[in-house]
Design a protein around this motif. Sequence first.
Motif, PDB file in Angstrom:
ATOM      1  N   TRP A   1       0.562  -1.605   0.167  1.00 43.44           N
ATOM      2  CA  TRP A   1      -0.143   0.101  -0.101  1.00 43.44           C
ATOM      3  C   TRP A   1       0.552   1.164  -0.053  1.00 43.44           C
ATOM      4  O   TRP A   1       0.619   1.778  -0.291  1.00 43.44           O
ATOM      5  N   CYS A   2       1.700   1.375   0.757  1.00 47.34           N
ATOM      6  CA  CYS A   2       2.950   2.877   0.536  1.00 47.34           C
ATOM      7  C   CYS A   2       3.299   2.503  -1.090  1.00 47.34           C
ATOM      8  O   CYS A   2       3.625   3.485  -0.790  1.00 47.34           O
ATOM      9  N   ALA A   3       3.818   1.786  -1.699  1.00 55.68           N
ATOM     10  CA  ALA A   3       4.569   1.433  -2.746  1.00 55.68           C
ATOM     11  C   ALA A   3       2.983   2.268  -3.681  1.00 55.68           C
ATOM     12  O   ALA A   3       3.647   2.685  -4.345  1.00 55.68           O
ATOM     13  N   ILE A   4       1.812   1.443  -3.746  1.00 54.77           N
ATOM     14  CA  ILE A   4       0.398   2.008  -4.211  1.00 54.77           C
ATOM     15  C   ILE A   4       0.425   3.869  -3.829  1.00 54.77           C
ATOM     16  O   ILE A   4       0.790   4.357  -5.138  1.00 54.77           O
ATOM     17  N   GLY A   5       1.152   4.184  -3.088  1.00 51.74           N
ATOM     18  CA  GLY A   5       0.369   6.048  -2.400  1.00 51.74           C
ATOM     19  C   GLY A   5       1.665   6.475  -3.229  1.00 51.74           C
ATOM     20  O   GLY A   5       1.603   7.869  -3.651  1.00 51.74           O
ATOM     21  N   VAL A   6       2.772   6.011  -2.784  1.00 52.90           N
ATOM     22  CA  VAL A   6       4.483   6.653  -3.147  1.00 52.90           C
ATOM     23  C   VAL A   6       4.128   6.720  -5.271  1.00 52.90           C
ATOM     24  O   VAL A   6       4.388   8.417  -5.531  1.00 52.90           O
ATOM     25  N   SER A   7       3.735   5.443  -5.898  1.00 55.48           N
ATOM     26  CA  SER A   7       3.539   5.997  -7.190  1.00 55.48           C
ATOM     27  C   SER A   7       2.158   6.324  -7.273  1.00 55.48           C
ATOM     28  O   SER A   7       2.512   7.650  -8.387  1.00 55.48           O
ATOM     29  N   ALA A   8       1.699   6.677  -7.019  1.00 56.75           N
ATOM     30  CA  ALA A   8       0.381   7.978  -7.137  1.00 56.75           C
ATOM     31  C   ALA A   8       0.922   9.239  -6.849  1.00 56.75           C
ATOM     32  O   ALA A   8       0.512  10.571  -7.480  1.00 56.75           O
ATOM     33  N   LEU A   9       1.618   9.469  -5.897  1.00 60.91           N
ATOM     34  CA  LEU A   9       1.829  10.260  -5.464  1.00 60.91           C
ATOM     35  C   LEU A   9       2.951  11.240  -6.970  1.00 60.91           C
ATOM     36  O   LEU A   9       2.950  12.329  -7.069  1.00 60.91           O
ATOM     37  N   GLU A  10       4.110  10.117  -7.478  1.00 64.82           N
ATOM     38  CA  GLU A  10       4.785  10.553  -8.147  1.00 64.82           C
ATOM     39  C   GLU A  10       4.282  10.919  -9.774  1.00 64.82           C
ATOM     40  O   GLU A  10       4.007  11.933 -10.378  1.00 64.82           O
ATOM     41  N   ARG A  11       2.612   9.857  -9.640  1.00 65.26           N
ATOM     42  CA  ARG A  11       1.762  10.284 -10.526  1.00 65.26           C
ATOM     43  C   ARG A  11       0.963  11.416 -10.814  1.00 65.26           C
ATOM     44  O   ARG A  11       1.892  12.621 -12.122  1.00 65.26           O
ATOM     45  N   ALA A  12       1.194  12.027  -9.527  1.00 67.98           N
ATOM     46  CA  ALA A  12       0.150  13.138  -9.555  1.00 67.98           C
ATOM     47  C   ALA A  12       1.324  14.783  -9.866  1.00 67.98           C
ATOM     48  O   ALA A  12       1.001  15.587 -10.276  1.00 67.98           O
ATOM     49  N   LEU A  13       2.374  14.726  -9.337  1.00 64.32           N
ATOM     50  CA  LEU A  13       3.735  15.507  -9.175  1.00 64.32           C
ATOM     51  C   LEU A  13       3.348  15.471 -10.650  1.00 64.32           C
ATOM     52  O   LEU A  13       3.876  16.856 -11.361  1.00 64.32           O
ATOM     53  N   ALA A  14       3.677  14.870 -11.968  1.00 56.46           N
ATOM     54  CA  ALA A  14       4.138  14.859 -13.251  1.00 56.46           C
ATOM     55  C   ALA A  14       2.841  15.043 -13.485  1.00 56.46           C
ATOM     56  O   ALA A  14       3.202  16.153 -14.877  1.00 56.46           O
TER      57      ALA A  14
END
Length: 64
Positions: free
Chosen positions: A13-26
């Motif tokens: 779940w942490c990995a999913i959250g970090v991935s979502a954050l990275e996509r949002a920032l992009a």
Amino acid sequence: MQIEVVSDVACPWCAIGVSALERALANIGNDLGPIEVHLQPFELNPTMPPEGADAEQYLARKYG
């Protein structure tokens, strides 16, 4: 802007959250100015032995 992310590397779940954050920032681009993301460790399993465990076996036992 500085974003602190507290996460455990073995937590899916942490990995999913970090991935979502990275996509949002992009997607935001530079609209908010410079953004620094700092990853901070958090130990979800304090009973893990100091030498660690094989990640594949550990995750298979934990999640099936």
